[in-house]
Design a protein around this motif. Structure first.
Motif, PDB file in Angstrom:
ATOM      1  N   ARG A  24       1.311   6.752  -7.037  1.00 25.19           N
ATOM      2  CA  ARG A  24       0.168   7.429  -7.289  1.00 25.19           C
ATOM      3  C   ARG A  24       0.498   8.925  -7.268  1.00 25.19           C
ATOM      4  O   ARG A  24       0.267   9.917  -8.001  1.00 25.19           O
ATOM      5  CB  ARG A  24      -1.001   6.965  -6.221  1.00 25.19           C
ATOM      6  N   ARG A  25       1.286   9.050  -6.026  1.00 26.56           N
ATOM      7  CA  ARG A  25       1.540  10.745  -5.611  1.00 26.56           C
ATOM      8  C   ARG A  25       2.405  11.112  -6.461  1.00 26.56           C
ATOM      9  O   ARG A  25       2.418  12.425  -7.206  1.00 26.56           O
ATOM     10  CB  ARG A  25       2.193  10.785  -4.352  1.00 26.56           C
ATOM     11  N   TRP A  28       0.538   4.072  -3.067  1.00 26.16           N
ATOM     12  CA  TRP A  28       0.525   5.495  -2.492  1.00 26.16           C
ATOM     13  C   TRP A  28       1.643   6.309  -3.110  1.00 26.16           C
ATOM     14  O   TRP A  28       1.361   7.472  -3.758  1.00 26.16           O
ATOM     15  CB  TRP A  28       0.403   5.628  -1.075  1.00 26.16           C
ATOM     16  N   CYS A  29       2.954   6.122  -2.831  1.00 27.94           N
ATOM     17  CA  CYS A  29       3.915   6.631  -3.375  1.00 27.94           C
ATOM     18  C   CYS A  29       3.931   6.998  -5.105  1.00 27.94           C
ATOM     19  O   CYS A  29       4.282   8.018  -5.454  1.00 27.94           O
ATOM     20  CB  CYS A  29       5.332   6.106  -2.948  1.00 27.94           C
ATOM     21  N   LEU A  68       0.882  -1.242   0.200  1.00 25.60           N
ATOM     22  CA  LEU A  68       0.094  -0.054   0.009  1.00 25.60           C
ATOM     23  C   LEU A  68       0.705   1.369   0.015  1.00 25.60           C
ATOM     24  O   LEU A  68       0.812   2.196  -0.726  1.00 25.60           O
ATOM     25  CB  LEU A  68      -0.725   0.101   1.306  1.00 25.60           C
TER      26      LEU A  68
END
Length: 61
Positions: free
Chosen positions: A46-47, A43-44, A39
């Motif tokens: 996506r950012r 998240w990284c 996860l």
């Protein structure tokens, strides 16, 4: 080290250790840690791909 000691270590190196299984606590710990890292990685990514919202506007001089 003497030669008989080294020969004993070399002879034992070819034998396989008996297989061991994970306990329920080991499985839970592994699933939670691998899930958390997955996860965090998602998240990284996506950012990085979306960019920072504060830096999206063009700077005017």
């Amino acid at each position: 080290m003497n030669m008989p000691f080294l020969m004993t270590i070399i002879a034992q190196a070819g034998t396989a250790a008996p297989a061991q299984t994970l306990t329920a606590g080991g499985w839970a710990s592994m699933i939670l840690s691998v899930g958390f890292v997955t996860l965090l990685f998602a998240w990284c990514i996506r950012r990085v791909l979306r960019g920072d919202a504060n830096n999206r506007h063009e700077k005017k001089h």
